[in-house]
Design a protein around this motif. Structure first.
Motif, PDB file in Angstrom:
ATOM      1  N   ILE A 175      50.559  33.242  36.219  1.00 25.62           N
ATOM      2  CA  ILE A 175      49.816  32.567  35.145  1.00 25.62           C
ATOM      3  C   ILE A 175      50.047  33.225  33.792  1.00 25.62           C
ATOM      4  CG2 ILE A 175      47.493  31.961  34.340  1.00 25.62           C
ATOM      5  CD1 ILE A 175      46.643  32.036  37.325  1.00 25.62           C
ATOM      6  N   CYS A 176      50.070  34.557  33.769  1.00 27.61           N
ATOM      7  CA  CYS A 176      50.170  35.278  32.495  1.00 27.61           C
ATOM      8  C   CYS A 176      51.607  35.598  32.099  1.00 27.61           C
ATOM      9  CB  CYS A 176      49.354  36.573  32.566  1.00 27.61           C
ATOM     10  SG  CYS A 176      47.570  36.290  32.633  1.00 27.61           S
ATOM     11  N   GLY A 177      52.585  35.091  32.849  1.00 27.67           N
ATOM     12  CA  GLY A 177      53.988  35.314  32.494  1.00 27.67           C
ATOM     13  C   GLY A 177      54.387  36.770  32.522  1.00 27.67           C
ATOM     14  N   LEU A 178      53.948  37.513  33.541  1.00 27.30           N
ATOM     15  CA  LEU A 178      54.249  38.946  33.629  1.00 27.30           C
ATOM     16  C   LEU A 178      55.711  39.153  34.021  1.00 27.30           C
ATOM     17  CD1 LEU A 178      51.040  40.075  35.567  1.00 27.30           C
ATOM     18  CD2 LEU A 178      51.382  39.958  33.082  1.00 27.30           C
ATOM     19  N   ARG A 179      56.336  40.158  33.451  1.00 26.15           N
ATOM     20  CA  ARG A 179      57.753  40.417  33.725  1.00 26.15           C
ATOM     21  C   ARG A 179      57.954  41.026  35.100  1.00 26.15           C
ATOM     22  NH1 ARG A 179      59.950  42.908  27.943  1.00 26.15           N
ATOM     23  NH2 ARG A 179      59.524  41.023  26.684  1.00 26.15           N
ATOM     24  N   THR A 188      45.798  38.692  26.520  1.00 28.21           N
ATOM     25  CA  THR A 188      46.739  37.849  27.269  1.00 28.21           C
ATOM     26  C   THR A 188      46.006  37.066  28.349  1.00 28.21           C
ATOM     27  OG1 THR A 188      48.545  39.416  26.881  1.00 28.21           O
ATOM     28  CG2 THR A 188      48.798  37.864  28.712  1.00 28.21           C
ATOM     29  N   ILE A 189      45.112  37.762  29.061  1.00 28.34           N
ATOM     30  CA  ILE A 189      44.333  37.095  30.112  1.00 28.34           C
ATOM     31  C   ILE A 189      43.445  36.017  29.504  1.00 28.34           C
ATOM     32  CG2 ILE A 189      42.586  37.426  31.906  1.00 28.34           C
ATOM     33  CD1 ILE A 189      43.689  40.262  32.303  1.00 28.34           C
ATOM     34  N   ASP A 190      42.785  36.336  28.382  1.00 23.71           N
ATOM     35  CA  ASP A 190      41.900  35.355  27.739  1.00 23.71           C
ATOM     36  C   ASP A 190      42.673  34.137  27.251  1.00 23.71           C
ATOM     37  OD1 ASP A 190      39.794  37.022  28.224  1.00 23.71           O
ATOM     38  OD2 ASP A 190      39.691  37.854  26.201  1.00 23.71           O
ATOM     39  N   LEU A 193      41.550  34.759  40.011  1.00 25.84           N
ATOM     40  CA  LEU A 193      40.391  35.611  40.282  1.00 25.84           C
ATOM     41  C   LEU A 193      40.759  37.080  40.166  1.00 25.84           C
ATOM     42  CD1 LEU A 193      38.807  33.753  43.348  1.00 25.84           C
ATOM     43  CD2 LEU A 193      37.915  33.838  41.015  1.00 25.84           C
ATOM     44  N   SER A 194      41.942  37.438  40.649  1.00 25.16           N
ATOM     45  CA  SER A 194      42.388  38.824  40.558  1.00 25.16           C
ATOM     46  C   SER A 194      42.562  39.256  39.111  1.00 25.16           C
ATOM     47  CB  SER A 194      43.699  38.988  41.324  1.00 25.16           C
ATOM     48  OG  SER A 194      44.167  40.309  41.227  1.00 25.16           O
ATOM     49  N   LEU A 195      43.154  38.392  38.289  1.00 23.07           N
ATOM     50  CA  LEU A 195      43.351  38.704  36.874  1.00 23.07           C
ATOM     51  C   LEU A 195      42.016  38.867  36.151  1.00 23.07           C
ATOM     52  CD1 LEU A 195      46.290  36.260  36.124  1.00 23.07           C
ATOM     53  CD2 LEU A 195      46.391  38.760  35.930  1.00 23.07           C
ATOM     54  N   ARG A 226      46.591  45.286  36.934  1.00 16.90           N
ATOM     55  CA  ARG A 226      45.729  44.507  36.031  1.00 16.90           C
ATOM     56  C   ARG A 226      45.342  45.334  34.810  1.00 16.90           C
ATOM     57  NH1 ARG A 226      40.364  44.055  35.120  1.00 16.90           N
ATOM     58  NH2 ARG A 226      39.608  42.042  34.326  1.00 16.90           N
ATOM     59  N   THR A 227      45.129  46.630  35.000  1.00 17.68           N
ATOM     60  CA  THR A 227      44.739  47.487  33.881  1.00 17.68           C
ATOM     61  C   THR A 227      45.837  47.603  32.833  1.00 17.68           C
ATOM     62  OG1 THR A 227      45.453  49.396  35.192  1.00 17.68           O
ATOM     63  CG2 THR A 227      43.098  48.852  35.218  1.00 17.68           C
ATOM     64  N   GLU A 228      47.060  47.245  33.205  1.00 20.51           N
ATOM     65  CA  GLU A 228      48.177  47.326  32.262  1.00 20.51           C
ATOM     66  C   GLU A 228      48.366  46.025  31.468  1.00 20.51           C
ATOM     67  OE1 GLU A 228      51.466  48.249  34.761  1.00 20.51           O
ATOM     68  OE2 GLU A 228      50.790  50.293  35.214  1.00 20.51           O
ATOM     69  N   ILE A 229      47.578  45.007  31.793  1.00 23.28           N
ATOM     70  CA  ILE A 229      47.702  43.708  31.118  1.00 23.28           C
ATOM     71  C   ILE A 229      46.709  43.651  29.966  1.00 23.28           C
ATOM     72  CG2 ILE A 229      47.675  41.204  31.411  1.00 23.28           C
ATOM     73  CD1 ILE A 229      47.979  41.682  34.424  1.00 23.28           C
ATOM     74  N   ASP A 230      47.168  43.297  28.795  1.00 20.46           N
ATOM     75  CA  ASP A 230      46.300  43.169  27.624  1.00 20.46           C
ATOM     76  C   ASP A 230      45.247  42.106  27.899  1.00 20.46           C
ATOM     77  OD1 ASP A 230      45.164  42.506  25.101  1.00 20.46           O
ATOM     78  OD2 ASP A 230      46.945  43.270  24.083  1.00 20.46           O
ATOM     79  N   SER A 231      43.965  42.441  27.653  1.00 20.73           N
ATOM     80  CA  SER A 231      42.877  41.492  27.926  1.00 20.73           C
ATOM     81  C   SER A 231      43.033  40.211  27.121  1.00 20.73           C
ATOM     82  CB  SER A 231      41.519  42.139  27.613  1.00 20.73           C
ATOM     83  OG  SER A 231      41.453  42.517  26.246  1.00 20.73           O
TER      84      SER A 231
END
Length: 691
Positions: free
Chosen positions: A592-596, A609-611, A657-659, A602-607
């Motif tokens: 969903i968030c287009g992670l490479r 980006t999730i929002d 849900l995990s994100l 999850r802690t490494e993903i900018d909040s």
């Protein structure tokens, strides 16, 4: 920290203490001269003296041999600056120069108190804020000295329910008791808290609308002012984690950490021993995060030796089993010896709660029934509230519409008495009437008249008299077709508002329901007296009182009221809207968030980006569609909307849900889904859900 910097903080404290002493002295002079403001003067003087006491304790620590280790107290510059500013302004308002001249000329009787009660309330709140900031630093540093080491705890491992504390920003405008109301009740509660031989639990119960939460906020503030508030949790149905007990004990523990830092090593030991403690049973959470840490403490700072925990609206906890568990666990606090711990609980007198208290061993609790307080006392308090609020409304209306001035004696003693009789014993009636009459979009005289028309309606219940005059305004001057259309829009929009598991903004609500934002705004525009509708379009729309929800969902109004909301069908409609939203293109999909990298934490993903990828309405739908399905009493069948959604998006939904940090909750959701499967449900989906 250089000595010069420490000296600067100490010097600031000395200056504030000196200023406080002058203000306290002025208050004494006013107290001798002004009789009709004695309570306000004493409140102000008491708060100034309280600030002084805390500052002197900080000064004592900073002048001791361990001052270099007191990092919290050394960082008080901003708080001290704020405090000095507040006191300087206060001293200026008291006009010391003028009063001395007047007193020398005609004596102390020349003094006039320069504050209204509301202004005193504001000054006291500001001083309380300063004091609490300083007190927290004092508590932390005293604990550092007691333990000999700096203690830290990762509060992220103690997840808290947002807005559950009594002084939460979300509820900062909710009412407190006026100074001259609930006097005897507040005195009884204060005496109970001070009595070392008293019962460990005080249960204040009363029917809906009798003012329990207002009393709770008032006494919580009072305990906080005295430094006795250990923690608070205000349950509120439909407000996410405040509507259930999942975060109850972790929220209490997180607040206790700041109030009693001495529990930190013991709570940290519990977390280190079981990192998933916040997901365990309520019994385990209570024992490991509260009961054992408090019992194991050896030394407690004097200001933390007596603590009160305030639990409001326990009946709004959604699961009866959780309520019974909480009531079974709380009495165990009587065995704690390190602190004198008291629990103040409010609720409606509903059966599970009555049974829970009945099962407690003798001598554990005392109770008071709010709606059984003598009628004369309730009449006095409701009358005082109405007079206070209607006087304010008259003044504000005169400022906004000077061409339509209300008469100085409006609304008149007879009308106030009529409102008092209609209200008793429901404070919520008085509060709702004042919000409705004071709404700047309407005519106060006309609105008051529409309320008073119900005083002779013998068929109308208390809640009918509270809410029907407001709702009937929505249908005035409309033909039958227009009335039906307006009522249908009301049921769709307001039905969702009162049944959402967590409040949404107008923007998110419109997106979830898939209707234009303007339609949602129009549906809510006349309901400011029963709903909290912020001017910020991104802030949530919230119920002002649960009794409005009760009124709309009352089964006895089925077929009798155009505003009646069918609870099961509305939940069913919300489920459908949630799944339609989640099935839109580009919402739920793989990565969903287009992670490479697929293994990204999850802690490494900018909040942000999730929002951006999961906006508020999508997060709501992901978290709660299963809840609405369960509440609708629906079943899952082959080929229905739920079946299709799970076949196409089950793994995408789990990823979302995990994100959002809700992966642990997915287990309970899947269990719920398994419980509502039809027998004929396909083997394919059974395997999928089991997975």
């Amino acid at each position: 920290m250089e000595p010069l910097e420490v000296l600067g903080v100490t010097a600031n404290i000395i200056a504030i203490v000196d200023l406080s002493a002058k203000i306290a002295s002025l208050c004494v002079q006013y107290s001798l001269a002004v009789k009709d403001a004695k309570n306000d003067i004493e409140r102000l003087r008491g708060e100034v003296n309280s600030v002084t006491d805390v500052l002197r304790e900080v000064e004592r620590l900073l002048q001791g041999p361990d001052s270099a280790r007191l990092s919290a107290s050394q960082k008080l510059r901003d708080a001290l600056k704020d405090c000095f500013s507040q006191l300087t302004e206060l001293k200026k308002r008291l006009h010391p120069g003028k009063t001395r001249k007047a007193m020398s000329r005609i004596g102390v009787r020349a003094l006039k108190w320069p504050f209204q009660s509301k202004e005193v309330d504001k000054v006291v709140r500001n001083l309380e804020r300063c004091k609490q900031t300083v007190s927290l630093a004092l508590q932390v540093d005293q604990t550092v000295l007691i333990l000999g080491i700096d203690q830290k705890i990762d509060l992220a491992k103690l997840p808290s329910a947002k807005g559950a504390a009594f002084d939460s920003h979300l509820d900062e405008h909710d009412a407190r008791c006026l100074p001259d109301t609930r006097v005897d009740l507040r005195r009884q509660i204060a005496e109970w808290a001070e009595d070392k031989q008293g019962k460990c639990i005080f249960w204040l119960n009363g029917m809906a609308g009798t003012g329990k939460s207002t009393v709770s906020r008032t006494v919580a503030q009072s305990f906080a002012d005295k430094g006795q508030l250990g923690a608070s949790f205000f349950f509120k149905r439909g407000e996410g984690d405040r509507g259930n007990a999942a975060r109850f004990f972790t929220t209490i523990a997180a607040q206790l950490v700041t109030k009693v830092p001495g529990v930190i090593p013991y709570i940290r030991k519990a977390i280190d021993g079981d990192p998933a403690i916040s997901e365990k049973t309520l019994k385990e959470q209570f024992e490991k995060l509260i009961l054992q840490p408090l019992s194991e403490m050896k030394r407690v700072p004097p200001q933390a030796s007596k603590l009160v925990i305030v639990v409001d609206a326990l009946d709004e906890c959604e699961r009866e089993g959780d309520i019974r568990t909480i009531l079974r666990l709380l009495p165990q606090t009587k065995d704690v010896r390190s602190v004198c711990l008291r629990i103040f609980v409010t609720s409606r007198p509903e059966l599970p709660i009555r049974l829970g208290f009945k099962d407690m061993s003798g001598g554990t609790y005392q109770d008071l029934v709010l709606h059984e307080i003598p009628k004369a006392t309730i009449e006095h308090d409701v009358s005082a509230f109405l007079k206070h609020e209607l006087t304010r409304i008259r003044a504000e209306h005169s400022k906004i519409r000077p061409q339509h001035l209300l008469s100085p004696d409006w609304p008149g003693e007879s009308n106030i008495q009529a409102l008092v009789e209609m209200a008793i014993p429901l404070f919520i009636f008085a509060a709702t009437v004042c919000r409705f009459v004071g709404d700047q979009r309407g005519n106060p005289k006309k609105r008051l008249g529409s309320i008073l028309e119900y005083q002779t309606a013998s068929w109308a219940s208390k809640l009918d008299r509270t809410y029907l005059p407001i709702l009937e305004q929505l249908l005035l001057d409309q033909d039958e077709a227009e009335k039906e259309s307006r009522a249908r829009e009301f049921r769709e929009v307001v039905g969702a508002v009162v049944l959402l598991a967590d409040p949404l903004s107008i923007i998110s609500l419109a997106s979830l329901l898939n209707i234009p934002e303007e339609d949602v705004t129009c549906s809510l525009d006349s309901l400011h007296s029963v709903l909290s509708i912020p001017t910020d379009r991104d802030a949530p729309v919230r119920l002002l009182h649960l009794s409005f929800r009760d009124f709309l969902l009352d089964p006895q109004k089925r077929g009798k009221s155009p505003f009646w909301i069918d609870e099961a069908k509305t939940h069913e409609r919300i489920v459908s809207k949630c799944l339609q939203l989640l099935s839109r293109p580009n919402y739920l999909k793989e990565n969903i968030c287009g992670l490479r990298a697929p293994g990204t934490l999850r802690t490494e993903i900018d909040s942000r980006t999730i929002d951006d990828c999961l906006p508020a309405d999508v997060r709501y739908a992901s978290r709660y569609w299963v809840h609405h399905l369960e509440q609708s009493n629906g079943r899952i069948c082959d080929g229905d909307q739920v079946h299709v959604f799970l076949k196409e998006h089950f793994l995408h939904w789990l990823e979302a849900l995990s994100l959002m940090g809700d992966a642990s909750r997915s287990i309970g959701m899947v269990d719920t889904l398994r419980s509502v499967l039809e027998v004929k449900f396909s083997r394919q989906l059974k395997v999928l859900v089991r997975y």
